[in-house]
Design an enzyme around this catalytic site. Structure first.
Site, PDB file in Angstrom:
ATOM      1  N   ARG A 236      36.430  21.674  83.567  1.00 54.53           N
ATOM      2  CA  ARG A 236      37.269  20.655  83.459  1.00 54.53           C
ATOM      3  C   ARG A 236      38.585  21.627  83.120  1.00 54.53           C
ATOM      4  NH1 ARG A 236      34.989  18.267  87.217  1.00 54.53           N
ATOM      5  NH2 ARG A 236      34.363  15.918  86.750  1.00 54.53           N
ATOM      6  N   GLU A 264      46.325  19.078  86.130  1.00 54.74           N
ATOM      7  CA  GLU A 264      46.245  19.056  87.466  1.00 54.74           C
ATOM      8  C   GLU A 264      46.344  17.666  87.725  1.00 54.74           C
ATOM      9  OE1 GLU A 264      41.801  18.405  88.741  1.00 54.74           O
ATOM     10  OE2 GLU A 264      41.681  20.524  87.931  1.00 54.74           O
ATOM     11  N   HIS A 283      40.299  22.683  92.504  1.00 50.08           N
ATOM     12  CA  HIS A 283      39.004  21.249  91.849  1.00 50.08           C
ATOM     13  C   HIS A 283      38.175  21.610  93.229  1.00 50.08           C
ATOM     14  CE1 HIS A 283      37.994  18.490  88.854  1.00 50.08           C
ATOM     15  NE2 HIS A 283      36.993  19.478  89.957  1.00 50.08           N
TER      16      HIS A 283
END
Length: 320
Positions: A236, A264, A283
């Site tokens: 993450r 993000e 991602h």
């Protein structure tokens, strides 16, 4: 655990995949399809099992929870559940939040290996040369003979090591929250991280985002990495201090390959886009052709346990 028979007036199961596309769903439950559209497929108050849509915003995923007054299970299709934890207070007492441990192992491990090889061999540089129509041969590092440190040795970390095995790495060192032994060798505790960082040529982050790991990769962590080492993040974005990483990238001392970032999505104009020695993917560790068959299998298996009144797998939190 409540069964369908204990909820004769509320037995809906919300699925993000059309139920007729999932073989082997147990009888006795009423299945409806909701993939985060503006309209609900049924009254949320009748829902007892909510399989959360994939790759949707937290705002959308949490929207029906306050009305799901009889829900017993919220099943994520991601390994991380930090985006769903804020909704736990909206759930009835005893409702369980389950993650998708194992679902993304193959796909995320593949990407971790892809990012590692692409960064080491400077595939982005060759693509830019191709775009310019220029032949630019160069000598680049190989993965062979490198020392790899995996930080976060759960099912994804283990799957990453599976894929590293044929590449003749000098060693693979494993770090997890607590120490344990595996058939491959020891897993060292997070408290031993400093002892292993200076020897790693490649550091792969596969740890969940928790209070203990948020900002784990800060200036101190990065300073312990050897000159020229590569940081690969498929965990993450919040595990890494972006400002500290940018300082190391801009100095040219370290390299990075990032599938996740903080912030993000990475906004246009952010310095990470153009920092030297960094490869960024948006991602995409989970979304691949490997996702759908594994998601269907997970949902079917969890619902089979639920319908039988058996304990579910991968429970990460229970509502008070």
């Amino acid at each position: 655990m409540a069964t369908a028979d204990q909820h004769t007036d509320a037995h809906d199961v919300w699925l993000p995949i059309p139920p007729d596309e999932i073989e082997g769903l147990p009888d006795g439950l009423h299945y409806v399809h909701w993939d985060a559209g503006p309209d609900y497929p049924a009254d949320p108050a009748r829902c007892v099992f909510y399989a959360v849509p994939y790759m949707k915003s937290a705002e959308i995923l949490l929207r029906p929870l306050p009305r799901m007054s009889r829900v017993r299970v919220v099943q994520a299709l991601t390994a991380g559940t930090e985006n769903l934890l804020p909704g736990l207070s909206d759930l009835p007492s005893g409702a369980q939040l389950c993650n998708a441990r194992g679902l993304h192992d193959a796909s995320t491990a593949e990407l971790a290996l892809t990012l590692t090889l692409a960064a080491l061999r400077d595939i982005p540089g060759f693509v830019r040369a191709q775009d310019a129509g220029e032949w630019r041969p160069a000598f680049r590092p190989a993965l062979a003979d490198k020392s790899v440190l995996i930080v976060g040795y759960g099912s994804i970390g283990s799957a990453i090591e599976d894929r590293l095995t044929p590449f003749e790495c000098a060693r693979v060192v494993r770090i997890a929250r607590t120490a344990r032994d595996t058939v491959r060798g020891p897993v060292h505790p997070l408290s031993d991280l400093s002892a292993h960082l200076p020897d790693a040529d490649v550091v792969v982050l596969a740890t969940p985002l928790t209070d203990a790991t948020r900002g784990l990769v800060g200036s101190g962590f990065l300073a312990q990495m050897k000159d020229g080492a590569l940081l690969v993040n498929v965990a993450r974005g919040g595990v890494v201090d972006t400002k500290a990483l940018l300082a190391e990238l801009e100095s040219g001392r370290l390299y990075a390959a990032l599938d996740v970032t903080d912030p993000e999505p990475l906004p246009t104009g952010h310095p990470l886009w153009h920092a030297p020695g960094v490869l960024v993917t948006p991602h995409v560790g989970g979304p691949s052709s490997a996702f759908l068959p594994r998601a269907k299998r997970l949902i079917r298996d969890q619902l089979t346990l639920f319908a039988a009144g058996e304990p579910l797998r991968n429970v990460v939190a229970t509502a008070d």
